[in-house]
Design a protein around this motif. Structure first.
Motif, PDB file in Angstrom:
ATOM      1  N   GLU A  18       0.945  -1.175  -0.115  1.00 32.55           N
ATOM      2  CA  GLU A  18       0.016   0.235  -0.003  1.00 32.55           C
ATOM      3  C   GLU A  18       0.865   1.274   0.200  1.00 32.55           C
ATOM      4  N   GLY A  19       1.968   1.157   0.753  1.00 25.77           N
ATOM      5  CA  GLY A  19       2.793   2.404   0.678  1.00 25.77           C
ATOM      6  C   GLY A  19       3.614   2.746  -0.503  1.00 25.77           C
ATOM      7  N   ILE A  20       3.894   1.600  -1.347  1.00 24.84           N
ATOM      8  CA  ILE A  20       4.512   1.614  -2.439  1.00 24.84           C
ATOM      9  C   ILE A  20       3.731   2.403  -3.511  1.00 24.84           C
ATOM     10  N   VAL A  21       2.212   1.930  -3.572  1.00 23.46           N
ATOM     11  CA  VAL A  21       1.114   2.151  -4.308  1.00 23.46           C
ATOM     12  C   VAL A  21       1.046   3.588  -4.133  1.00 23.46           C
ATOM     13  N   ASN A  22       1.131   4.162  -3.016  1.00 23.97           N
ATOM     14  CA  ASN A  22       0.794   5.418  -2.405  1.00 23.97           C
ATOM     15  C   ASN A  22       1.947   6.402  -3.143  1.00 23.97           C
ATOM     16  N   GLN A  23       2.987   5.810  -2.732  1.00 25.18           N
ATOM     17  CA  GLN A  23       4.309   6.646  -3.528  1.00 25.18           C
ATOM     18  C   GLN A  23       4.188   6.836  -4.826  1.00 25.18           C
ATOM     19  N   MET A  24       3.863   5.857  -5.750  1.00 21.07           N
ATOM     20  CA  MET A  24       3.778   5.766  -7.112  1.00 21.07           C
ATOM     21  C   MET A  24       2.755   6.789  -7.615  1.00 21.07           C
ATOM     22  N   GLU A  25       1.659   6.424  -6.814  1.00 21.12           N
ATOM     23  CA  GLU A  25       0.416   7.234  -7.409  1.00 21.12           C
ATOM     24  C   GLU A  25       0.930   8.845  -7.172  1.00 21.12           C
ATOM     25  N   LEU A  29       8.353   9.421  -6.758  1.00 23.80           N
ATOM     26  CA  LEU A  29       9.837   8.616  -7.003  1.00 23.80           C
ATOM     27  C   LEU A  29      10.243   8.861  -8.457  1.00 23.80           C
ATOM     28  N   SER A  30      11.523   8.709  -8.605  1.00 22.31           N
ATOM     29  CA  SER A  30      12.240   9.008  -9.896  1.00 22.31           C
ATOM     30  C   SER A  30      11.886   7.791 -10.566  1.00 22.31           C
ATOM     31  N   LEU A  31      12.253   7.756 -11.938  1.00 27.63           N
ATOM     32  CA  LEU A  31      12.012   6.628 -12.877  1.00 27.63           C
ATOM     33  C   LEU A  31      12.705   5.588 -12.267  1.00 27.63           C
ATOM     34  N   GLU A  32      13.826   5.701 -12.089  1.00 29.80           N
ATOM     35  CA  GLU A  32      14.609   4.604 -11.460  1.00 29.80           C
ATOM     36  C   GLU A  32      14.175   3.883 -10.174  1.00 29.80           C
ATOM     37  N   ALA A  33      13.739   4.757  -9.182  1.00 29.96           N
ATOM     38  CA  ALA A  33      13.070   4.218  -8.040  1.00 29.96           C
ATOM     39  C   ALA A  33      11.624   3.841  -8.289  1.00 29.96           C
ATOM     40  N   SER A  34      10.875   4.282  -9.321  1.00 29.79           N
ATOM     41  CA  SER A  34       9.538   3.872  -9.619  1.00 29.79           C
ATOM     42  C   SER A  34       9.862   2.204  -9.956  1.00 29.79           C
TER      43      SER A  34
END
Length: 78
Positions: A18-25, A29-34
């Protein structure tokens, strides 16, 4: 699916996902981090799906023919 010591619990994996989804949405995040986050999220999703399938199988064993049936817990599930 056997749970290794480094593998998070279902709840921990779901919270991390859920945290990853929130960060990506949120575009945080940079492209590499995404790309890294996407890869981690895919692994967490597979883990959660596996644990849910295992739980579903256990419920099906309990409900076989309308009667509760015993099932064996492996050492990782205790």
């Amino acid at each position: 699916m056997a749970k290794s010591k480094a593998e998070p619990t279902f709840e921990e994996a779901l919270a991390e996902l859920e945290g990853i989804v929130n960060q990506m949405e949120g575009g945080q995040l940079s492209l590499e981090a995404s790309l890294t986050a996407y890869s981690r999220g895919a692994a967490l999703l597979r883990q959660c799906q596996g644990q849910l399938q295992e739980a579903q199988h256990k419920v099906q064993q309990l409900n076989a023919e309308g009667q509760l049936q015993p099932f064996e817990l492996n050492d990782d599930a205790r």
